[in-house]
Design a protein around this motif. Structure first.
Motif, PDB file in Angstrom:
ATOM      1  N   ASP A 181       5.937 -10.546  -1.940  1.00  0.00           N
ATOM      2  CA  ASP A 181       4.646 -11.156  -1.612  1.00  0.00           C
ATOM      3  C   ASP A 181       4.026 -10.561  -0.343  1.00  0.00           C
ATOM      4  N   LYS A 182       3.804  -9.254  -0.375  1.00  0.00           N
ATOM      5  CA  LYS A 182       3.179  -8.563   0.745  1.00  0.00           C
ATOM      6  C   LYS A 182       1.798  -8.045   0.332  1.00  0.00           C
ATOM      7  N   GLY A 183       0.785  -8.409   1.113  1.00  0.00           N
ATOM      8  CA  GLY A 183      -0.566  -7.910   0.856  1.00  0.00           C
ATOM      9  C   GLY A 183      -1.092  -8.266  -0.518  1.00  0.00           C
ATOM     10  N   GLY A 184      -0.687  -9.417  -1.033  1.00  0.00           N
ATOM     11  CA  GLY A 184      -1.162  -9.846  -2.340  1.00  0.00           C
ATOM     12  C   GLY A 184      -0.391  -9.265  -3.507  1.00  0.00           C
ATOM     13  N   HIS A 185       0.695  -8.535  -3.235  1.00  0.00           N
ATOM     14  CA  HIS A 185       1.509  -7.956  -4.299  1.00  0.00           C
ATOM     15  C   HIS A 185       2.859  -8.678  -4.372  1.00  0.00           C
ATOM     16  N   PRO A 186       3.283  -9.077  -5.573  1.00  0.00           N
ATOM     17  CA  PRO A 186       4.565  -9.795  -5.710  1.00  0.00           C
ATOM     18  C   PRO A 186       5.770  -9.004  -5.220  1.00  0.00           C
ATOM     19  N   LEU A 187       5.700  -7.662  -5.341  1.00  0.00           N
ATOM     20  CA  LEU A 187       6.843  -6.841  -4.950  1.00  0.00           C
ATOM     21  C   LEU A 187       6.361  -5.528  -4.352  1.00  0.00           C
ATOM     22  N   VAL A 188       6.924  -5.182  -3.193  1.00  0.00           N
ATOM     23  CA  VAL A 188       6.714  -3.861  -2.584  1.00  0.00           C
ATOM     24  C   VAL A 188       8.093  -3.284  -2.320  1.00  0.00           C
ATOM     25  N   VAL A 189       8.342  -2.078  -2.832  1.00  0.00           N
ATOM     26  CA  VAL A 189       9.622  -1.406  -2.632  1.00  0.00           C
ATOM     27  C   VAL A 189       9.429  -0.305  -1.602  1.00  0.00           C
ATOM     28  N   GLU A 190      10.170  -0.381  -0.502  1.00  0.00           N
ATOM     29  CA  GLU A 190      10.120   0.630   0.553  1.00  0.00           C
ATOM     30  C   GLU A 190      11.365   1.500   0.452  1.00  0.00           C
ATOM     31  N   ALA A 191      11.182   2.811   0.472  1.00  0.00           N
ATOM     32  CA  ALA A 191      12.322   3.730   0.354  1.00  0.00           C
ATOM     33  C   ALA A 191      12.101   4.934   1.256  1.00  0.00           C
ATOM     34  N   ARG A 192      13.203   5.405   1.858  1.00  0.00           N
ATOM     35  CA  ARG A 192      13.136   6.600   2.695  1.00  0.00           C
ATOM     36  C   ARG A 192      14.496   7.265   2.737  1.00  0.00           C
ATOM     37  N   PRO A 193      14.557   8.570   2.997  1.00  0.00           N
ATOM     38  CA  PRO A 193      15.858   9.225   3.185  1.00  0.00           C
ATOM     39  C   PRO A 193      16.382   8.951   4.597  1.00  0.00           C
ATOM     40  N   ILE A 213       2.276  -0.966 -11.896  1.00  0.00           N
ATOM     41  CA  ILE A 213       2.154  -0.193 -10.666  1.00  0.00           C
ATOM     42  C   ILE A 213       0.751  -0.379 -10.082  1.00  0.00           C
ATOM     43  N   ALA A 214       0.699  -0.812  -8.827  1.00  0.00           N
ATOM     44  CA  ALA A 214      -0.591  -0.936  -8.145  1.00  0.00           C
ATOM     45  C   ALA A 214      -0.881   0.289  -7.291  1.00  0.00           C
TER      46      ALA A 214
END
Length: 290
Positions: A181-193, A213-214
């Protein structure tokens, strides 16, 4: 219930790890509150420590019917030939139990007086206890919680006076964080090496779910950005048309300080993320349980 009847009922109702005699095993005296064993949780602890090679001494096994109770407990803890270390199953009930507190006093006396502090005192915590409620005799020494997979090895090694043999955790080369629930989106996936860089960096989901996908963007790590209208890019089918690929663009590189953020309108069934040629699947089970 008097002690003799309690011991008899305990022996008839369940079994514990068998006593091992004559094998030169280290002896650990275990203090616990009887009520903590209503569901055999203490017997499980005894069983696992026995399997690790400790001869666990405890009241139902060691005390002899017809003899003075506290003299036997005192001897079990304070005499070097009867125990090499002491541990207590720590719960709110055991810390409030007068018999358990008496045994703590015996163990501390032996540690400080009889052997100059070399007698190990250890706590096995079965629940969270506020630090202020933990006796200083335990708070200043080794203690473990049953939440840790290492608790048996730490008690075993503590009893032997050894450094524990703990396998180092395998740290994956990528860090993936799920945000709800970030910025109006139910799911945000953050990824980095954790090292190196990803370019191009992308996500892959089932083609039937491509509408979930938004957008995908690369921005500084550890702070979910807002998804602007210009952040959207069209995806494409990979070689297998059952899947849908979506990348952040050739000008966007994920690095240890720059994360790829994938915004979703709903939780996908499956998700792969990372460099386009070496993606890993994201464990979404925690999201589905919410």
């Amino acid at each position: 219930m008097n002690l003799a009847l309690h011991l008899l009922a305990a022996d008839l109702s369940h079994k514990v790890a068998p006593q091992r005699e004559g094998l030169g095993l280290k002896k650990l005296w275990l203090t616990y509150c009887w009520r903590d064993n209503d569901d055999l949780d203490v017997d499980y602890i005894i069983q696992e420590l026995g399997r690790a090679g400790l001869d666990v001494q405890f009241d139902r096994r060691q005390l002899m019917t017809g003899r003075r109770l506290w003299e036997q407990i005192d001897a079990g803890i304070t005499k070097p030939e009867n125990s090499d270390a002491w541990a207590i199953v720590v719960s709110r009930q055991s810390l409030q139990s007068e018999p358990c507190r008496e045994e703590i006093a015996y163990a501390l006396d032996r540690a400080l007086q009889a052997r100059g502090g070399s007698y190990p005192l250890m706590g096995i915590f079965v629940e969270h206890i506020d630090r202020d409620l933990i006796p200083s005799a335990l708070r200043t020494r080794l203690y473990v919680t049953l939440d840790s997979n290492e608790w048996v090895e730490r008690i075993r090694s503590g009893t032997h006076g050894e450094v524990p043999t703990i396998d180092a955790a395998v740290i994956p080369p990528q860090l993936i964080t799920l945000h709800r629930d970030k910025g109006g989106h139910p799911l945000v996936v953050e990824a980095r090496p954790r090292s190196g860089h990803w370019n191009p960096c992308a996500i892959r989901i089932l083609a039937a779910e491509q509408s979930l996908i938004a957008g995908v963007v690369v921005r500084p790590s550890r702070k979910v950005p807002q998804l602007g209208h210009r952040s959207f890019r069209e995806g494409s089918y990979p070689a297998d048309r059952n899947w849908w690929m979506h990348d952040a663009g050739e000008d966007s590189t994920a690095s240890p300080t720059m994360s790829m953020y994938a915004f979703f309108n709903d939780v996908p069934s499956r998700l792969f993320i990372g460099p386009a040629d070496d993606m890993v699947e994201v464990d979404l089970r925690s999201i589905f349980r919410v």
